[in-house]
Design a protein around this motif. Structure first.
Motif, mmCIF file in Angstrom:
data_model
loop_
_atom_site.group_PDB
_atom_site.id
_atom_site.type_symbol
_atom_site.label_atom_id
_atom_site.label_comp_id
_atom_site.label_asym_id
_atom_site.label_seq_id
_atom_site.Cartn_x
_atom_site.Cartn_y
_atom_site.Cartn_z
ATOM 1 N N MET A 132 153.621 46.770 -16.451
ATOM 2 C CA MET A 132 153.966 46.420 -15.073
ATOM 3 C C MET A 132 152.788 46.825 -14.195
ATOM 4 O O MET A 132 152.046 47.751 -14.522
ATOM 5 C CB MET A 132 155.231 47.142 -14.623
ATOM 6 N N ALA A 133 152.646 46.137 -13.083
ATOM 7 C CA ALA A 133 151.507 46.387 -12.208
ATOM 8 C C ALA A 133 151.632 47.703 -11.450
ATOM 9 O O ALA A 133 152.693 48.027 -10.927
ATOM 10 C CB ALA A 133 151.357 45.242 -11.217
ATOM 11 N N PHE A 134 150.520 48.443 -11.406
ATOM 12 C CA PHE A 134 150.421 49.552 -10.461
ATOM 13 C C PHE A 134 150.332 48.941 -9.064
ATOM 14 O O PHE A 134 150.950 49.404 -8.132
ATOM 15 C CB PHE A 134 149.161 50.388 -10.706
ATOM 16 N N PHE A 135 149.505 47.882 -8.954
ATOM 17 C CA PHE A 135 149.389 47.139 -7.695
ATOM 18 C C PHE A 135 148.752 45.784 -7.965
ATOM 19 O O PHE A 135 148.137 45.567 -9.007
ATOM 20 C CB PHE A 135 148.567 47.914 -6.648
ATOM 21 N N THR A 136 148.957 44.875 -7.027
ATOM 22 C CA THR A 136 148.301 43.567 -7.040
ATOM 23 C C THR A 136 147.681 43.353 -5.667
ATOM 24 O O THR A 136 148.108 43.956 -4.681
ATOM 25 C CB THR A 136 149.294 42.414 -7.325
ATOM 26 N N ALA A 137 146.683 42.502 -5.607
ATOM 27 C CA ALA A 137 146.044 42.161 -4.329
ATOM 28 C C ALA A 137 145.567 40.720 -4.405
ATOM 29 O O ALA A 137 145.074 40.275 -5.438
ATOM 30 C CB ALA A 137 144.868 43.095 -4.063
ATOM 31 N N CYS A 138 145.737 39.985 -3.317
ATOM 32 C CA CYS A 138 145.284 38.588 -3.320
ATOM 33 C C CYS A 138 144.719 38.208 -1.960
ATOM 34 O O CYS A 138 144.988 38.836 -0.944
ATOM 35 C CB CYS A 138 146.413 37.644 -3.708
ATOM 36 N N ASN A 139 143.902 37.171 -1.975
ATOM 37 C CA ASN A 139 143.335 36.591 -0.766
ATOM 38 C C ASN A 139 143.951 35.214 -0.592
ATOM 39 O O ASN A 139 143.812 34.361 -1.468
ATOM 40 C CB ASN A 139 141.822 36.446 -0.884
ATOM 41 N N ILE A 140 144.634 35.002 0.529
ATOM 42 C CA ILE A 140 145.261 33.722 0.817
ATOM 43 C C ILE A 140 144.783 33.228 2.173
ATOM 44 O O ILE A 140 144.874 33.943 3.161
ATOM 45 C CB ILE A 140 146.801 33.819 0.835
ATOM 46 N N ASP A 141 144.264 32.013 2.212
ATOM 47 C CA ASP A 141 143.859 31.384 3.460
ATOM 48 C C ASP A 141 144.890 30.313 3.784
ATOM 49 O O ASP A 141 144.864 29.233 3.216
ATOM 50 C CB ASP A 141 142.455 30.775 3.311
#
Length: 79
Positions: free
Chosen positions: A62-71
């Motif tokens: 399972m993820a410790f964290f996720t990060a994404c860039n959305i425009d």
């Protein structure tokens, strides 16, 4: 094995802001999955995809964290 180059999350994506990924503690690093294809200078725990990165707990998967860039201005409208 074919290698796909993915740049992952970009910390300077928002103009005027620098938002780095969270840092794992030493205890968390001991539990995190290592990226087997990380290059020199890369975070060895960051798994990079297209405009998206994650750090995963190896045992729990399972993820410790996720990060994404959305425009949103470039989002495609679904009909």
């Amino acid at each position: 094995m074919e290698r796909h180059v993915r740049s992952g999350y970009k910390r300077g994506f928002l103009n005027g802001f620098d938002i780095p990924l969270p840092k794992l503690t030493a205890e968390q690093q001991a539990l995190a999955a290592k990226n087997q294809v990380a290059e020199s200078g890369d975070d060895p725990f960051e798994l990079k995809s297209h405009h998206f990165s994650l750090v995963v707990h190896a045992k729990r998967k399972m993820a410790f964290f996720t990060a994404c860039n959305i425009d949103g201005a470039n989002a495609k409208r679904q009909s």
